[in-house]
Design a protein around this motif. Structure first.
Motif, mmCIF file in Angstrom:
data_model
loop_
_atom_site.group_PDB
_atom_site.id
_atom_site.type_symbol
_atom_site.label_atom_id
_atom_site.label_comp_id
_atom_site.label_asym_id
_atom_site.label_seq_id
_atom_site.Cartn_x
_atom_site.Cartn_y
_atom_site.Cartn_z
ATOM 1 N N ASP A 31 0.860 -1.178 0.000
ATOM 2 C CA ASP A 31 0.000 0.000 0.000
ATOM 3 C C ASP A 31 0.902 1.235 0.000
ATOM 4 O OD1 ASP A 31 0.643 0.829 2.719
ATOM 5 O OD2 ASP A 31 -0.744 -0.696 3.431
ATOM 6 N N THR A 32 0.323 2.400 -0.192
ATOM 7 C CA THR A 32 1.119 3.622 -0.366
ATOM 8 C C THR A 32 2.038 3.898 0.820
ATOM 9 O OG1 THR A 32 -0.611 4.558 -1.762
ATOM 10 C CG2 THR A 32 0.976 6.102 -0.835
ATOM 11 N N ALA A 33 1.500 3.799 2.026
ATOM 12 C CA ALA A 33 2.320 4.096 3.212
ATOM 13 C C ALA A 33 3.477 3.110 3.345
ATOM 14 C CB ALA A 33 1.447 4.072 4.466
ATOM 15 N N GLN A 34 3.194 1.827 3.138
ATOM 16 C CA GLN A 34 4.243 0.814 3.233
ATOM 17 C C GLN A 34 5.285 1.025 2.140
ATOM 18 O OE1 GLN A 34 3.181 -3.219 2.156
ATOM 19 N NE2 GLN A 34 4.576 -4.070 3.680
ATOM 20 N N ALA A 35 4.829 1.296 0.928
ATOM 21 C CA ALA A 35 5.751 1.507 -0.186
ATOM 22 C C ALA A 35 6.670 2.698 0.077
ATOM 23 C CB ALA A 35 4.980 1.701 -1.486
ATOM 24 N N GLU A 36 6.123 3.770 0.618
ATOM 25 C CA GLU A 36 6.938 4.956 0.901
ATOM 26 C C GLU A 36 7.987 4.669 1.981
ATOM 27 O OE1 GLU A 36 4.307 8.235 1.679
ATOM 28 O OE2 GLU A 36 3.657 8.324 -0.411
ATOM 29 N N LEU A 37 7.578 3.981 3.047
ATOM 30 C CA LEU A 37 8.540 3.657 4.106
ATOM 31 C C LEU A 37 9.639 2.728 3.604
ATOM 32 C CD1 LEU A 37 6.217 3.141 7.197
ATOM 33 C CD2 LEU A 37 7.900 4.954 6.862
ATOM 34 N N LEU A 38 9.250 1.692 2.879
ATOM 35 C CA LEU A 38 10.246 0.753 2.367
ATOM 36 C C LEU A 38 11.171 1.426 1.358
ATOM 37 C CD1 LEU A 38 8.031 -2.435 1.986
ATOM 38 C CD2 LEU A 38 9.806 -2.012 3.711
ATOM 39 N N ALA A 39 10.613 2.257 0.495
ATOM 40 C CA ALA A 39 11.430 2.954 -0.507
ATOM 41 C C ALA A 39 12.466 3.851 0.163
ATOM 42 C CB ALA A 39 10.535 3.768 -1.440
ATOM 43 N N LYS A 40 12.025 4.594 1.170
ATOM 44 C CA LYS A 40 12.965 5.463 1.886
ATOM 45 C C LYS A 40 14.037 4.636 2.602
ATOM 46 C CE LYS A 40 9.765 9.279 2.527
ATOM 47 N NZ LYS A 40 8.939 10.025 3.507
ATOM 48 N N GLY A 41 13.625 3.521 3.187
ATOM 49 C CA GLY A 41 14.590 2.661 3.866
ATOM 50 C C GLY A 41 15.632 2.101 2.918
ATOM 51 N N ILE A 42 15.175 1.626 1.768
ATOM 52 C CA ILE A 42 16.105 1.097 0.761
ATOM 53 C C ILE A 42 17.063 2.192 0.298
ATOM 54 C CG2 ILE A 42 16.263 0.245 -1.621
ATOM 55 C CD1 ILE A 42 13.591 -1.284 -1.031
ATOM 56 N N TYR A 43 16.517 3.359 0.017
ATOM 57 C CA TYR A 43 17.344 4.459 -0.480
ATOM 58 C C TYR A 43 18.361 4.904 0.571
ATOM 59 C CZ TYR A 43 18.710 8.774 -2.745
ATOM 60 O OH TYR A 43 19.440 9.777 -3.330
ATOM 61 N N LEU A 44 17.917 5.041 1.813
ATOM 62 C CA LEU A 44 18.843 5.448 2.871
ATOM 63 C C LEU A 44 19.906 4.390 3.121
ATOM 64 C CD1 LEU A 44 16.344 7.148 5.328
ATOM 65 C CD2 LEU A 44 18.124 8.267 3.947
ATOM 66 N N ALA A 45 19.539 3.122 3.018
ATOM 67 C CA ALA A 45 20.533 2.056 3.163
ATOM 68 C C ALA A 45 21.585 2.154 2.060
ATOM 69 C CB ALA A 45 19.853 0.690 3.141
ATOM 70 N N LEU A 73 11.389 -6.614 -0.023
ATOM 71 C CA LEU A 73 10.589 -7.352 -1.004
ATOM 72 C C LEU A 73 9.738 -8.417 -0.324
ATOM 73 C CD1 LEU A 73 13.139 -7.749 -3.919
ATOM 74 C CD2 LEU A 73 11.328 -6.044 -3.661
ATOM 75 N N ASP A 74 10.294 -9.079 0.669
ATOM 76 C CA ASP A 74 9.539 -10.060 1.436
ATOM 77 C C ASP A 74 8.343 -9.405 2.133
ATOM 78 O OD1 ASP A 74 11.169 -12.168 0.706
ATOM 79 O OD2 ASP A 74 12.300 -12.175 2.585
ATOM 80 N N ALA A 75 8.527 -8.192 2.595
ATOM 81 C CA ALA A 75 7.458 -7.498 3.313
ATOM 82 C C ALA A 75 6.235 -7.247 2.438
ATOM 83 C CB ALA A 75 7.977 -6.163 3.873
ATOM 84 N N VAL A 76 6.455 -7.171 1.125
ATOM 85 C CA VAL A 76 5.319 -6.957 0.228
ATOM 86 C C VAL A 76 4.998 -8.213 -0.588
ATOM 87 C CG1 VAL A 76 5.578 -4.468 0.066
ATOM 88 C CG2 VAL A 76 6.753 -5.910 -1.588
ATOM 89 N N GLY A 77 5.635 -9.307 -0.225
ATOM 90 C CA GLY A 77 5.349 -10.550 -0.924
ATOM 91 C C GLY A 77 5.890 -10.610 -2.327
ATOM 92 N N GLY A 78 6.927 -9.837 -2.599
ATOM 93 C CA GLY A 78 7.443 -9.741 -3.942
ATOM 94 C C GLY A 78 8.551 -10.716 -4.306
ATOM 95 N N ARG A 79 8.915 -11.554 -3.365
ATOM 96 C CA ARG A 79 10.000 -12.495 -3.675
ATOM 97 C C ARG A 79 9.440 -13.876 -3.868
ATOM 98 N NH1 ARG A 79 15.658 -11.984 -1.159
ATOM 99 N NH2 ARG A 79 15.416 -14.128 -1.677
ATOM 100 N N ARG A 80 9.902 -14.500 -4.874
ATOM 101 C CA ARG A 80 9.562 -15.905 -5.100
ATOM 102 C C ARG A 80 10.707 -16.742 -4.543
ATOM 103 N NH1 ARG A 80 4.853 -14.654 -6.398
ATOM 104 N NH2 ARG A 80 4.350 -13.835 -8.431
ATOM 105 N N ARG A 81 10.379 -17.756 -3.819
ATOM 106 C CA ARG A 81 11.427 -18.608 -3.232
ATOM 107 C C ARG A 81 11.763 -19.739 -4.143
ATOM 108 N NH1 ARG A 81 12.080 -16.658 1.919
ATOM 109 N NH2 ARG A 81 10.291 -15.566 2.641
#
Length: 81
Positions: A31-45, A73-81
């Protein structure tokens, strides 16, 4: 940091980069809030990795950054194992 005009441009570029990540994470189901937090986290990392490479390359392991991205990616279910 010292030049206000440069700071405006840097913020605009960073907004584009984060916006790209937000769009991709949203397409993966975040969702938008989750995407924004994760995006910022990835970028800051990523910025942290780039900064650490100058003074402590051993700390700035690519594997650490890749793991952070994998967790996002796992947090949004975007990874295939």
């Amino acid at each position: 940091m010292l030049d206000p005009a440069a700071a405006v441009r840097v913020r605009a570029i960073e907004a584009q980069r984060i916006g790209y990540l937000v769009r991709e994470l949203s397409l993966m189901g975040a969702d938008t809030a989750q995407a924004e937090l994760l995006a910022k986290g990835i970028y800051l990392a990523l910025l942290g990795v780039f900064a650490a490479r100058r003074y402590n390359p051993a700390l700035a392991e690519d594997a650490v950054f890749r793991r952070i991205v994998a967790l996002a990616l796992d947090a949004v279910g975007g990874r295939r194992r």
